[in-house]
Scaffold this active site. Structure first.
Site, PDB file in Angstrom:
ATOM      1  N   TYR A 130      -1.692  96.570  54.853  1.00  0.00           N
ATOM      2  CA  TYR A 130      -2.678  97.636  54.993  1.00  0.00           C
ATOM      3  C   TYR A 130      -3.604  97.352  56.167  1.00  0.00           C
ATOM      4  O   TYR A 130      -3.829  98.224  57.022  1.00  0.00           O
ATOM      5  CB  TYR A 130      -3.486  97.793  53.707  1.00  0.00           C
ATOM      6  CG  TYR A 130      -4.478  98.934  53.764  1.00  0.00           C
ATOM      7  CD1 TYR A 130      -4.071 100.242  53.526  1.00  0.00           C
ATOM      8  CD2 TYR A 130      -5.827  98.701  54.054  1.00  0.00           C
ATOM      9  CE1 TYR A 130      -4.972 101.296  53.584  1.00  0.00           C
ATOM     10  CE2 TYR A 130      -6.734  99.744  54.114  1.00  0.00           C
ATOM     11  CZ  TYR A 130      -6.303 101.044  53.887  1.00  0.00           C
ATOM     12  OH  TYR A 130      -7.199 102.081  53.958  1.00  0.00           O
ATOM     13  N   LYS A 142      -3.782  99.602  59.664  1.00  0.00           N
ATOM     14  CA  LYS A 142      -5.017 100.243  60.089  1.00  0.00           C
ATOM     15  C   LYS A 142      -5.495  99.689  61.437  1.00  0.00           C
ATOM     16  O   LYS A 142      -6.089 100.422  62.243  1.00  0.00           O
ATOM     17  CB  LYS A 142      -6.096 100.065  59.020  1.00  0.00           C
ATOM     18  CG  LYS A 142      -5.874 100.906  57.772  1.00  0.00           C
ATOM     19  CD  LYS A 142      -5.943 102.396  58.100  1.00  0.00           C
ATOM     20  CE  LYS A 142      -5.885 103.260  56.853  1.00  0.00           C
ATOM     21  NZ  LYS A 142      -6.011 104.709  57.155  1.00  0.00           N
TER      22      LYS A 142
END
Length: 233
Positions: A141, A145
């Protein structure tokens, strides 16, 4: 700067959480039309929103959505996933899946809608990042990002000559389903949506939506131990 009033906006992931709050806030600020996308458009509940089926990682779905929304002037890339795969132990397919949704998905949507926004006289793109764009504590994650943040910075340079401004929004914990398991202070979706739209109207490069995000951003120039206390032990 971009005016919300009179604009036509597409919000990915517009049926719940921050996306739903954005749809509500856009209409409150006088948007002419808001397309709210979801895998299942029946989950879009705002009475004035235009429900639109979209799976951001599916090129055919993205193309179909773009064909139906030819009047868009503002694109908000809000949809995302949280797999949090571990780089050493998780299946590589899980890591790829995170990047398909959080990096390639918004890229596909942006590439589809840039010609539309340009043809409609220019406008704005807002990309939803995370405080974890800057701190690698959530595996795939965080990495997805961080890559998305870099994509936004590159797009800002590429799109300025085409009359399209780009804002990146970074936020920590928000009181949504994605952070339901977190026991920490959380922003409300309404607060994040308001700050996001303020950023669009101000032409901001970045919006830092809470104290945690501002603290982490300020610490990027420090030694690694400042952001990762476990390394300083």
């Amino acid at each position: 700067m971009t005016n919300i009033e009179g604009s036509v906006v597409l919000v990915t992931g517009g049926s719940r959480g921050i996306g739903r709050a954005l749809v509500e806030a856009l209409y409150e600020r006088g948007a002419k039309k808001v397309y709210a996308t979801a895998r299942d458009p029946k989950t879009v509940t705002h009475p004035d929103a235009v429900p639109l089926a979209l799976e951001v990682s599916d090129p055919a779905s993205v193309a179909a959505a773009a064909e139906q929304a030819q009047d868009v002037t503002i694109l908000i890339n809000n949809a995302g996933a949280s797999v949090n795969a571990n780089f050493l132990d998780s299946p590589v397919e899980d890591i790829r899946r995170e990047f398909e949704t959080n990096f390639y998905g918004p890229l596909l949507v942006t590439r589809a809608f840039v010609p539309i926004i340009e043809r409609n006289g220019g406008g704005h793109i807002l990309n939803f990042h995370s405080v974890l764009s800057w701190i690698g504590v959530a595996g795939s994650y965080s990495a997805s990002k961080a890559a998305f943040w870099s994509q936004t910075n590159s797009l800002r340079l590429d799109l300025k000559p085409r009359g399209i401004e780009v804002t990146g929004l970074h936020v920590g914990y928000v009181d949504t389903d994605m952070a339901a398991h977190v026991d920490a202070p959380k922003s409300t979706p309404e607060s994040v949506a308001a700050q996001a739209l303020d950023g669009i109207e101000a032409g901001a490069f970045e919006v830092l939506a809470d104290d945690l995000t501002r603290q982490v951003k300020a610490g990027l120039s420090a030694e690694g131990g400042a952001l990762y206390p476990q390394l300083a032990a």
